[in-house]
Design an enzyme around this catalytic site. Structure first.
Site, PDB file in Angstrom:
ATOM      1  N   ASP A   1       0.849  -1.197   0.000  1.00 31.86           N
ATOM      2  CA  ASP A   1       0.000   0.000   0.000  1.00 31.86           C
ATOM      3  C   ASP A   1       0.879   1.240   0.000  1.00 31.86           C
ATOM      4  O   ASP A   1       2.080   1.175   0.305  1.00 31.86           O
ATOM      5  CB  ASP A   1      -0.963   0.008   1.196  1.00 31.86           C
ATOM      6  CG  ASP A   1      -0.252   0.123   2.536  1.00 31.86           C
ATOM      7  OD1 ASP A   1       0.838  -0.498   2.699  1.00 31.86           O
ATOM      8  OD2 ASP A   1      -0.763   0.810   3.432  1.00 31.86           O
TER       9      ASP A   1
ATOM     10  N   GLU B   1       0.141  -0.787   5.843  1.00 32.71           N
ATOM     11  CA  GLU B   1       1.233  -0.186   6.614  1.00 32.71           C
ATOM     12  C   GLU B   1       1.008   1.308   6.813  1.00 32.71           C
ATOM     13  O   GLU B   1       1.250   1.834   7.897  1.00 32.71           O
ATOM     14  CB  GLU B   1       2.578  -0.419   5.907  1.00 32.71           C
ATOM     15  CG  GLU B   1       3.804  -0.200   6.808  1.00 32.71           C
ATOM     16  CD  GLU B   1       4.276   1.253   6.876  1.00 32.71           C
ATOM     17  OE1 GLU B   1       4.988   1.590   7.835  1.00 32.71           O
ATOM     18  OE2 GLU B   1       3.923   2.064   5.977  1.00 32.71           O
TER      19      GLU B   1
END
Lengths: 438, 438
Positions: free
Chosen positions: B75, B137
């Protein structure tokens, strides 16, 4: 033209003066109003300015009759946040006896009541009437003062009427004899040349948002006192005689009316003093960094905030602005570049509640509402009123038909239909009495 | 597949984990990565979570060979503000030897270097490799810890490799042995039930923006000390021996690299201490009131701000978050309702720079760069690393290929092509040496 139909046309024009994308709409509102007044026999000039046009219109009935100058504004506040409107802001809607639209109360509805009064009087209009209607009130009237001073002779009048305010309470005709002044500033803060990762740089890099907090907290302390040096120096004390004129106010009802859990402000002053006769400072906007949903670990390169100060006699907006700018620069944290923009300045106003035009206005209001008016100051500002008073040396009458719950500057702005209608009647009653000024 | 072509495909998927509108794009990135690893002979599972999926992949070469677990995330941060990007954030662009795209450095580029290393080694891969790649994250890894603890046996490894960081300087291979932890909170402030006119109500109505300023100024004083009671209680002092490991840093060059006029922070600590071993607090976003051009005289009904704290051993994120929440409630001004949201918590990490995997990593880096690595801590946080260390009881190696000027979390994020290529080579060199772990 039926007053309500005309008003709906006027309200449907999105004349948002602060929005550059609405420039043509603002002009459209000016031309619409000019056309209406022309149809009523006024000589109309739509005067260009570096910003939005000024509408000046004059109808002479006789050289011997006294002259009334009516001031208003055809521009409106931005409608945002749009998602909170129950009906579209520029689709005027009559619902439960209320006219909903941006500008319904501030100021198109109130202004148009006087246009409709002149129309209703027709040939019976006993005095000369001038309209001075600007399109920049909501952005601090940057170009009207110069126009007023340059056109002082054309504007000359025996009294000035301003309807850009509120009644103190429902069913309570109100005459206002004081307005607060305004200084509106924006502070731009810059740190690094680009946004930084708050993990990698946090602890060492200047953070403009933290600077914003520190500086805004230093502008107004937690004791609600403005910390700009000298801010209160010129504040004129208020006499007991004056306070005796004021209506009673129910603090609990005031709080409940807008959903407040507590009042803020200087403890040693009453609610009305805090709102009318004490200067204050409010943050009006703040921005910087990540505003979306969730999280972003950023130290923004830039942040900013807008704030305004409300001034009372004898504070001077130029002086207060300069002191604020000096102070802001003096408290800028190391490593933060500060720039201050001025968005608007206006002087406070205080007039004589016992002038002849005020007494005639009181009679007119009593005729329509069946009760004597109350006398109030207002917390808001109409920057141009101070200029008109000084340039024209004429007494001013502040006669508002709105209510404090009209959602000025907020979603779902409205004007009660009954106040629009009584406003038209009160304006006629006032105009009829004005021949006594001669 | 050529490593750069594959990386460009990976980077072109806008896997912004914080944006609900990007949920399908985030999934697409997970599936793309899973597909790539499958093509290289991995057993792949794309595991669902209540948020974004976790990609787990395993390639066994031998039951006797040691196992390396490689952690990364697919991500990325939001790309806003878009207007500051010179090339579109999700159109990867090679320019002047740099790969420009959101995620180029953080973390798709670094992660993909290891995938490419496994591909390059082919049949010569001497150790078992597991990939654990998350899609959350950038929003604080809310679901990975549970996954790690529940799948502890499958994840078991002799060493953990993390490439989600930066080299200390260009051409300077770097091993990182410490990360700061994180607590990311958002504070929602509410005053009146609706936006109020700042003239009519100013001086008496609670202003959530002023509350924001007061509260944020109380979170961190102008001495740059965090004011949350007990905040510093558990901060572990740093030994002279440890500081002797650190590289030299040129403060002027540091400031110039991001356009700072001055440094902020605790005066009694050096720049590296402020960035690596001292906890800190930064505002990451603020909003409320009128943010458009010009002025609007409003007291907003709501305002809010986001801030994050970087933690160091032995601060505990749960404890710090709870203390912060208590403190925020205690300093909420009268008449302002306060709500605090948690956006992410992560523990700090401190590992042994002399563990065997770290020594093997040092050899690998020296082979590729021709010089010994420097040892650093990092100011940023990788919340899951603390969980991995604790759950797997395996030594961790933090080996970054990015640079501090990669514009992580900012417009124009990039990864130097040379670092991508050397990263692939270093990963191969490390994998070859890892058989010595057996």
């Amino acid at each position: 033209m039926k007053p309500l139909d005309a008003l709906f046309e006027f309200l449907s024009i999105p004349s948002v003066s602060t929005d550059p994308a609405r420039k043509e709409d603002v002009r459209r509102a000016a031309l619409w109003l000019g056309g209406r007044l022309e149809a009523l026999g006024f000589q109309v000039e739509v005067a260009e300015t570096p910003g939005h046009p000024i509408v000046f219109a004059e109808k002479r009935v006789s050289d011997r009759a006294p002259t009334l100058l009516i001031y208003g504004h055809y521009d409106v506040q931005p409608p945002e946040p749009l998602e909170l409107w129950e009906t579209p802001p520029f689709v005027p809607t009559l619902k439960d006896g209320r006219i909903y639209a941006r500008g319904a109360s501030d100021d198109k509805g109130q202004l148009y009541a006087h246009v409709a009064a002149v129309e209703a009087l027709g040939e019976a209009l006993p005095v000369n009437v001038k309209f001075l209607v600007e399109g920049e009130e909501e952005i601090g009237s940057p170009h009207l003062p110069a126009y007023v001073w340059e056109n002082r002779d054309r504007l000359r009048a025996d009294a000035v009427l301003v309807s850009d305010g509120a009644m103190f309470a429902p069913h309570t005709p109100t005459l206002t004899y004081g307005l607060r002044g305004l200084v509106y500033l924006e502070v731009l803060l810059e740190g690094a040349a680009r946004d930084l990762h708050s993990g990698v740089y946090g602890g060492a890099a200047p953070n403009p948002l933290q600077a914003l907090a520190w500086m805004a907290a230093r502008l107004k302390g937690e004791d609600h006192r403005v910390r700009i040096p000298g801010f209160y120096d010129r504040v004129r004390p208020v006499s007991q005689e004056e306070k005796a004129l004021w209506p009673q106010v129910d603090e609990e009802a005031f709080k409940a009316s807008v959903g407040l859990e507590a009042l803020w402000g200087e403890e040693e002053y009453s609610l009305l003093e805090r709102l009318w006769t004490r200067p204050t400072l409010d943050l009006n906007g703040a921005y910087g960094g990540f505003q979306g949903e969730g999280s972003k670990t950023v130290i923004p390169a830039r942040a900013g905030f807008k704030f305004s100060m409300r001034l009372v006699p004898d504070q001077d907006p130029e002086e207060v602005a300069a002191r604020a700018e000096d102070y802001l620069r003096s408290i800028a944290p190391l490593g933060i570049r500060v720039r201050v923009l001025r968005h608007g300045l206006g002087r406070p106003v205080l007039t004589d509640p016992q002038s002849l035009p005020m007494r005639l206005a009181a009679e007119a209001l009593e005729e329509v509402w069946g009760r004597k008016p109350v006398y109030t100051r207002e917390g808001g500002s109409i920057p141009i009123v101070a200029e008109l008073v000084e340039a024209l040396k004429a007494p001013v009458v502040l006669m508002g038909f709105g209510l404090n719950d009209d959602n000025l500057h907020a979603p779902n702005e409205k004007l009660d239909l009954v106040n629009f209608e009584k406003g038209i009647a009160a304006s006629q009653a006032f105009l009829r009495r004005l021949s006594r000024l001669a």
